[in-house]
Structure formats: structure tokens, C-alpha cells
Design a protein around this motif. Structure first.
Motif, mmCIF file in Angstrom:
data_model
loop_
_atom_site.group_PDB
_atom_site.id
_atom_site.type_symbol
_atom_site.label_atom_id
_atom_site.label_comp_id
_atom_site.label_asym_id
_atom_site.label_seq_id
_atom_site.Cartn_x
_atom_site.Cartn_y
_atom_site.Cartn_z
ATOM 1 N N ARG A 32 0.902 -1.197 0.005
ATOM 2 C CA ARG A 32 -0.005 -0.078 -0.086
ATOM 3 C C ARG A 32 1.035 1.129 -0.044
ATOM 4 N NH1 ARG A 32 -3.388 -3.182 -1.105
ATOM 5 N NH2 ARG A 32 -5.623 -3.329 -0.042
ATOM 6 N N ASP A 33 0.591 2.328 -0.676
ATOM 7 C CA ASP A 33 1.377 3.354 -0.753
ATOM 8 C C ASP A 33 1.327 4.463 0.430
ATOM 9 O OD1 ASP A 33 2.593 5.814 -1.759
ATOM 10 O OD2 ASP A 33 1.167 6.319 -3.317
ATOM 11 N N SER A 34 2.048 4.808 1.247
ATOM 12 C CA SER A 34 2.183 5.634 2.382
ATOM 13 C C SER A 34 1.885 7.081 1.854
ATOM 14 C CB SER A 34 3.612 5.648 2.860
ATOM 15 O OG SER A 34 4.522 6.444 1.977
ATOM 16 N N VAL A 77 3.939 4.541 10.701
ATOM 17 C CA VAL A 77 3.760 2.911 10.592
ATOM 18 C C VAL A 77 3.569 2.209 11.857
ATOM 19 C CG1 VAL A 77 4.276 0.916 9.449
ATOM 20 C CG2 VAL A 77 4.235 3.113 8.209
ATOM 21 N N ALA A 78 4.806 2.435 12.740
ATOM 22 C CA ALA A 78 4.799 1.568 13.979
ATOM 23 C C ALA A 78 3.828 2.109 14.680
ATOM 24 C CB ALA A 78 6.245 2.058 14.486
ATOM 25 N N ASP A 79 3.316 3.217 14.905
ATOM 26 C CA ASP A 79 2.224 3.497 15.737
ATOM 27 C C ASP A 79 0.944 2.962 15.557
ATOM 28 O OD1 ASP A 79 3.954 5.027 17.344
ATOM 29 O OD2 ASP A 79 3.288 6.989 16.477
ATOM 30 N N ALA A 80 0.528 2.919 14.064
ATOM 31 C CA ALA A 80 -0.634 2.424 13.804
ATOM 32 C C ALA A 80 -0.652 0.766 13.921
ATOM 33 C CB ALA A 80 -0.717 2.658 12.151
ATOM 34 N N VAL A 117 -4.291 -4.366 7.617
ATOM 35 C CA VAL A 117 -4.635 -5.035 8.473
ATOM 36 C C VAL A 117 -6.168 -5.671 8.514
ATOM 37 C CG1 VAL A 117 -4.887 -5.222 10.985
ATOM 38 C CG2 VAL A 117 -2.933 -4.107 10.241
ATOM 39 N N GLU A 118 -6.991 -4.432 7.953
ATOM 40 C CA GLU A 118 -8.497 -4.610 8.123
ATOM 41 C C GLU A 118 -8.917 -5.234 6.939
ATOM 42 O OE1 GLU A 118 -10.316 -0.871 9.076
ATOM 43 O OE2 GLU A 118 -8.882 -0.725 10.952
ATOM 44 N N VAL A 119 -8.487 -5.057 5.580
ATOM 45 C CA VAL A 119 -8.700 -5.560 4.350
ATOM 46 C C VAL A 119 -8.014 -6.789 4.010
ATOM 47 C CG1 VAL A 119 -9.147 -5.086 1.934
ATOM 48 C CG2 VAL A 119 -9.698 -3.112 3.949
ATOM 49 N N GLU A 120 -6.820 -6.326 3.893
ATOM 50 C CA GLU A 120 -5.857 -7.705 3.472
ATOM 51 C C GLU A 120 -5.427 -8.608 4.696
ATOM 52 O OE1 GLU A 120 -5.272 -8.178 0.413
ATOM 53 O OE2 GLU A 120 -5.795 -6.096 -0.286
ATOM 54 N N ARG A 121 -5.853 -8.363 5.959
ATOM 55 C CA ARG A 121 -5.476 -9.341 7.118
ATOM 56 C C ARG A 121 -4.200 -9.603 7.104
ATOM 57 N NH1 ARG A 121 -9.947 -11.308 9.208
ATOM 58 N NH2 ARG A 121 -8.866 -13.051 10.210
ATOM 59 N N ARG A 136 -0.682 5.757 8.004
ATOM 60 C CA ARG A 136 -1.637 5.155 8.946
ATOM 61 C C ARG A 136 -2.673 4.524 8.076
ATOM 62 N NH1 ARG A 136 0.033 9.850 12.059
ATOM 63 N NH2 ARG A 136 -1.228 11.105 11.134
ATOM 64 N N ARG A 137 -3.201 5.314 7.013
ATOM 65 C CA ARG A 137 -4.026 4.749 6.385
ATOM 66 C C ARG A 137 -3.892 3.570 5.610
ATOM 67 N NH1 ARG A 137 -4.207 8.476 3.088
ATOM 68 N NH2 ARG A 137 -5.664 9.943 4.085
ATOM 69 N N ALA A 138 -2.708 3.230 5.150
ATOM 70 C CA ALA A 138 -2.066 2.209 4.414
ATOM 71 C C ALA A 138 -2.068 0.807 5.527
ATOM 72 C CB ALA A 138 -0.537 2.592 4.064
#
Length: 395
Positions: free
Chosen positions: A56-58, A93-96, A73-77, A66-68
Motif C-alpha cells: 500500500r502507498d504511504s 507506521v509503527a504507531d498504527a 490489517v483490516e482489508v488484507e488481514r 496510517r491509512r495504509a
């Protein structure tokens, strides 16, 4: 064997775990995202059946990062998330991942900033060098050129990069001073820089012999033009961050000419991939052939991210359980195309270190400027590619 039973077993076989990759494909970091995108394309077919790589593009921003992570996680598991590059992107990224409870593996960001720069992280694992390692590598170069006790002018910005460089406990500054060098830090500047007249004047009045920085190529070019105008001629310029990458355009090439920098990966490094035995030289050659672009240092670390991810999922007691994957990451000791990585003996938990050597951007044969290893004392088996040149040579 009964064909029906075989097909039923194949249908019921578990899907390989998904590894999400946050990679810059648009925005100011897009060029640094190229090595990770290349590593994904190269390794995805080789790892089919063992894991699934999804990117996913940052968008080169913290919000985009964060969106990526959420989508992965939610869509691609995704069972794990990988990323590299970006002062704002990596922590986002780490915080998300921390919020989602998913292991994160990252690189190309001085480890002290991760450990001391925010809240404690349970799920984040990282491999990189430290700010002190940069200082030690640069001090090796300063002393090789002019002996101990140099007067060094610091060209550091007023953002996180500059703030951590001058940090009194964990930064570049205390490590360099411990080597006996005098560091002069006039003031942080705002990026992009418009002028450096004040810095140049301060350096000239203090008798600065060496300038060290973490500037962009554009800002370093502004400084070098102002230094020439005022007659400041340092013996050496050392610069990390963006100057670890090949220059872009004629202005970028002029800015980096004979500038020394840190070296963490090159085609000459004596390393092989744990996945397919690919050498550093073969990886760089393939990248240049496929993209038409000069190899970048993050290429080796990008490949190693996937190596470590595959190893952790293969050795985890249950790759579907986040805590099990995290435990496997923390126990990882692996020889990769980026060198030996060991999370069991890092400076602090969750950190593995990458060795540095000293290099310099010199006129090249295949490219206008090429990164030449000039000091290899900290990396066993790495050949020296040339001698350290004066910063004003051939200018």
C-alpha cells in the motif's frame, strides 16, 4: 490416490499468511520507495505458497502511512507490516501497528529515535545503525584526513533530524565529542534553506576545518555556494540522510561532489540472501537492469526486510497469532543480503544493528557520481574502492 480427496485437501489447505508492505509510491519519498517495490516484485513469486506480499502507498506522509496500515490489517488481514524510509512515515507506521496489535518490521531510521523518541512500542522490531554509529564513522574519516581534535561545523536543521543529531545524551553530538572533536552548532535552519550566510560566517570565524550535516542535496548545494562566496574552504564535508543516496540531476551532482557519507550497503558487500543465495552484487545489477536507475543503498535493506519476515513466519509457533510472530522476530538471528542481523544481542530489546563504513561520492565511470568505500575498518570483508579525496578536488 483418490482425486476427490486430493482436491478436498487442497481446498482445505490454509492460505499463506499475508505480509503487508507500506511503501512510498507517490510524493517526495517515491524514489526511495523504488528499492522496496523492486524487492517485492522480485520475491513475491519466489515466496508464493509461503507468504503473500501486499503493498500500500504511504503517499510519503504520516496520514497516508496510517491509512495504509489500516487497509493492510483490516482489508488484507496482514499478519505483519514492513516499511522503510521517512522521518515521519516510519513512526506513523509503527504507531498504527501498535494500535492494531500487529507486528511491525522496519529499517533505515537511527534506532535511538525509535527507542527514545516516543512511547514504548510492544510490536515494533527494527534494524538499523545508531546516531552514535554515524558519529563514529564520520570521526574515523575526519581523523584519517587530518588527525584527532578537529573543529567541526554542524549544519543541522531545526526539525527532528537536527534535534536528534544534537541531543545531549543519545545523539550524534556526544559521541563525536567523546572522540575529542570540537563541534560548533550555530543554529538550526528551516528546510528548504534560503541562505546560509550566518552559518558560513560562524564557521569561518571559528576556524572550522570540517563541516558535518544531514542536509538535503539542495540545501547542501546552497551552503557550498555561500561557502565559496565567503572563501570558506573546509577540508572535508560529511553528510548523512539524503546524501546516502545517489544525486538527482546536475544540481544534485554538484552538491554531493566529493562529499563523504555513511555506507551501509553496496554491491561490494560480502553478503548473500538467506532466501535464494543472491549476492549483493547480483541484487544491485538486477535492479539497475530492470529499472534503468542507479542502485540505492536501501535496496539491500529492503530485500532483507522480506528475508526476516519470511524467517519469522516460518519459525513462529503459530503464524496466525500476533504474539507468536512477535516472539519469533525477537528471537531472529539471520544472515541476510544486508548482513548479519541479530535481535537477541542488540543494544536494546527489539533492535538489531547494521554495520557502517565510510564512503565518498566521487566521479564515476557508469554514473556521474558513484559511492566509493574509502574506510572499511568496521565491516569485515568489504573492500576499499578508492582513497578519500579533498572536498574541493576536481571542482
Amino acid at each position: 490416490m483418490d482425486r476427490t480427496n486430493t482436491e478436498e485437501k487442497r481446498t482445505c489447505s490454509p492460505e499463506p499468511p499475508t505480509v503487508g508492505v507500506v511503501v512510498a509510491r507517490t510524493g517526495r519519498l517515491a524514489r526511495l520507495g523504488d528499492p522496496l517495490a523492486y524487492a517485492m516484485d522480485l520475491l513475491a513469486p519466489k515466496l508464493r505458497g509461503r507468504l503473500r506480499l501486499v503493498g500500500r502507498d504511504s503517499r510519503s506522509s504520516a496520514a497516508g502511512a496510517r491509512r495504509a496500515v489500516r487497509e493492510l490489517v483490516e482489508v488484507e488481514r496482514a499478519r505483519m507490516v514492513l516499511t522503510l524510509a521517512g522521518t515521519e512515515v516510519l513512526p506513523a507506521v509503527a504507531d498504527a501497528c501498535e494500535e492494531a496489535g500487529v507486528p511491525c518490521l522496519s529499517s533505515t531510521f537511527p534506532w535511538q529515535v525509535y527507542v527514545h523518541g516516543g512511547r514504548p512500542r510492544r510490536w515494533t522490531y527494527h534494524f538499523c545503525w545508531g546516531l552514535d554509529d554515524i558519529a563514529e564513522t564520520f570521526a574515523d574519516l575526519w581523523e584519517a584526513d587530518g588527525g584527532p581534535g578537529r573543529t567541526v561545523g554542524c549544519l543541522w536543521n531545526d526539525g527532528p533530524q537536527g534535534g536528534w543529531s544534537r541531543h545531549g545524551t543519545h545523539g550524534f553530538l556526544p559521541a563525536a565529542r567523546a572522540r575529542g572533536h570540537r563541534l560548533l552548532d550555530p543554529a538550526g535552519y528551516r528546510e528548504p534553506a534560503a541562505a546560509f550566510a550566518g552559518h558560513v560566517t560562524a564557521f569561518r570565524n571559528a576556524g572550522v576545518e570540517v563541516v558535518t550535516s544531514a542536509a538535503t542535496g539542495e540545501d547542501l548545494g546552497v551552503f557550498r555556494r555561500e561557502a565559496a562566496r565567503q572563501g570558506l574552504r573546509p577540508r572535508m564535508i560529511t553528510c548523512s540522510r539524503w546524501l546516502a543516496y545517489p544525486p538527482a540531476g546536475d544540481d544534485g551532482a554538484a552538491a554531493v561532489a566529493n562529499v563523504a557519507t555513511l555506507v551501509y550497503w553496496t554491491p561490494a558487500h560480502p553478503y548473500r540472501s538467506s532466501l535464494d543465495g543472491m549476492t549483493a552484487a547480483e541484487l544491485a545489477e538486477g535492479y539497475e537492469r530492470a529499472t534503468g536507475n542507479q542502485w540505492l543503498q536501501p535496496l539491500g535493506l529492503a530485500y532483507a526486510l522480506v528475508e526476516v519476515a519470511a524467517h519469522a513466519l516460518a519459525t513462529a509457533a503459530d503464524p496466525t497469532v500476533p504474539a507468536s510472530v512477535a516472539e519469533a522476530l525477537g528471537a531472529t538471528r539471520l544472515r541476510t543480503v544486508a548482513g548479519p542481523l541479530d535481535w537477541t544481542s542488540g543494544p536494546v530489546p527489539h533492535i538489531a544493528t547494521v554495520r557502517l563504513s565510510g564512503g565518498q561520492w566521487q566521479r564515476g565511470r557508469r554514473h556521474p557520481y558513484e559511492l566509493v568505500v574509502v574506510d572499511n575498518r568496521r565491516v569485515e570483508g568489504l573492500p576499499v574502492g578508492g582513497e578519500l579525496l579533498p572536498v574541493d578536488a576536481d571542482r
